[in-house]
Design a protein around this motif. Sequence first.
Motif, short mmCIF file in Angstrom:
data_model
loop_
_atom_site.label_atom_id
_atom_site.label_comp_id
_atom_site.label_asym_id
_atom_site.label_seq_id
_atom_site.Cartn_x
_atom_site.Cartn_y
_atom_site.Cartn_z
N SER A 75 19.02 -134.76 10.60
CA SER A 75 19.37 -135.81 11.34
C SER A 75 20.71 -136.35 10.66
CB SER A 75 18.32 -137.00 11.63
OG SER A 75 17.28 -136.54 12.33
N GLU A 148 9.63 -138.12 14.50
CA GLU A 148 10.46 -137.61 15.44
C GLU A 148 11.20 -138.70 16.17
OE1 GLU A 148 8.11 -133.70 16.77
OE2 GLU A 148 7.30 -135.52 17.40
N GLU A 149 10.24 -139.91 16.26
CA GLU A 149 10.63 -141.08 17.11
C GLU A 149 11.97 -141.66 16.38
OE1 GLU A 149 8.63 -145.37 17.34
OE2 GLU A 149 7.95 -143.99 18.92
N THR A 152 15.05 -139.33 16.51
CA THR A 152 15.78 -139.36 17.84
C THR A 152 16.17 -140.56 17.97
OG1 THR A 152 13.89 -137.70 18.60
CG2 THR A 152 15.00 -139.09 20.21
N ARG A 163 18.21 -139.42 25.24
CA ARG A 163 16.81 -139.31 24.50
C ARG A 163 16.75 -137.64 24.55
NH1 ARG A 163 12.89 -141.80 22.11
NH2 ARG A 163 13.89 -143.86 23.05
N ASP A 164 16.94 -137.33 25.82
CA ASP A 164 16.76 -135.64 25.84
C ASP A 164 17.46 -134.76 25.10
OD1 ASP A 164 14.36 -135.96 27.70
OD2 ASP A 164 15.44 -135.81 29.46
N SER A 167 16.54 -135.22 21.27
CA SER A 167 15.11 -134.48 21.00
C SER A 167 15.73 -132.87 21.01
CB SER A 167 14.41 -134.73 22.15
OG SER A 167 13.79 -136.08 22.16
N GLU A 168 16.51 -132.51 21.98
CA GLU A 168 16.96 -130.86 21.93
C GLU A 168 17.60 -130.50 20.52
OE1 GLU A 168 19.14 -127.80 24.93
OE2 GLU A 168 19.37 -129.82 24.98
N GLU A 171 14.91 -130.19 17.89
CA GLU A 171 14.07 -129.27 18.04
C GLU A 171 14.79 -127.81 17.89
OE1 GLU A 171 11.57 -126.98 21.77
OE2 GLU A 171 12.00 -129.15 21.81
N ARG A 177 8.51 -125.84 15.83
CA ARG A 177 7.59 -125.75 16.99
C ARG A 177 7.09 -124.42 17.07
NH1 ARG A 177 7.22 -130.90 18.57
NH2 ARG A 177 9.13 -131.98 19.17
#
Length: 383
Positions: A75, A148-149, A152, A163-164, A167-168, A171, A177
Amino acid sequence: MKSLIFDCDGVLVDVSESFRAAIIKTTNWYFKELIGLGKISEDLITTEETGFFKNSGGFNNDWYLTYGVILYFVSLLVIHLKNQKEKILALLKGNGDLNSKLSRLKEFGDLCKSNGLGSFKLFSSRFGEWSLKDFVDSLDARGLPSAEEKATKKLIKSLGITRDKASEILEKLCLYRGTIFDFNIIKRFFEEIYSGNEVFEKVYGIKPLFYSGTGLIENEKLILKKEVLDTLIQDLGFLRFGIASGRLRSQTLPVLRKYENLESYFDLDSSIFLEDIMSAEEAFRSKGVDANLEKPDPYSLLKVAERINPPGQIFGYVGDTASDIIAAKRADEQSKYSVVSIGVLCFASDIKTLTKKFLSLDADIILPSPNDLSFLFTNLEMM
């Protein structure tokens, strides 16, 4: 009280040079080798700072702690590249096989380096506007979901994306994962360097992919002395000892056997390890329920208690982290048992900070070491 349940890491076994070292080495490897930012003389995270994650109460599992650390640093890199938003988003196209995923990380690393973001810049940035300490201080007892929150939200604000999309990015640039057998590269390397060639192949039935050599598990030594357990049994009438741990059973028993056969003191059939927790979680998922049963959830403590302790009676739980004390408190609140929470400090990277954390959680007993249990209960008996 005639029974005690023990955590393993930091209570029975000294893991300061094994699991804690694996967190540090995996983080360094991910950014130096996989992303390709180059060598650095400093570790990106220190042993003391891994303790800060533990103190948040939600990182009982060292895999998840490692994921949380890598989430933060990825991040941080993305935030520094906010003027390269379109190039970052272009990296997200497609999924692909393992080689494609690793190539994406290299492309990300090339983008970082072309903008002056090497390993040293990443290291120095962790003291900047959004410091590692700020990140850890913002986390709660949910652990990885909390990390994660926070990561993000930071990307949403810095890049002005949905947000999507945020998150992508996390990930696809943090390969945590899946399982050790597919694309969970962080867990795979962690287990290879922790276990070593022989133990890894024995536990997982596959050959190492990234590391071949002696495992950090060889650095582990016992903390708890068997004469302490002898005193508890012979002089104080303790009947049963169990283990409730988020560590793999297959990686625990060899260490207990290695030193004076300490395993013989514990009811191992009644004890709970990570394999048992994962099996119980899978049973819930088969019924459509997404459950996280690792500490600070009290599942493991109560499952062991059901097997070794009469209903309605007292047992003590001995742990070395905030999640252990929270789990003991929740077990006391949610069950028919009276649970005494016992925090030990012997391998804390910052004893003062951990003591304050235990006090804030209302731990019933705080001891310098689990080897003080016999002294404690002898004096209580006399009183």
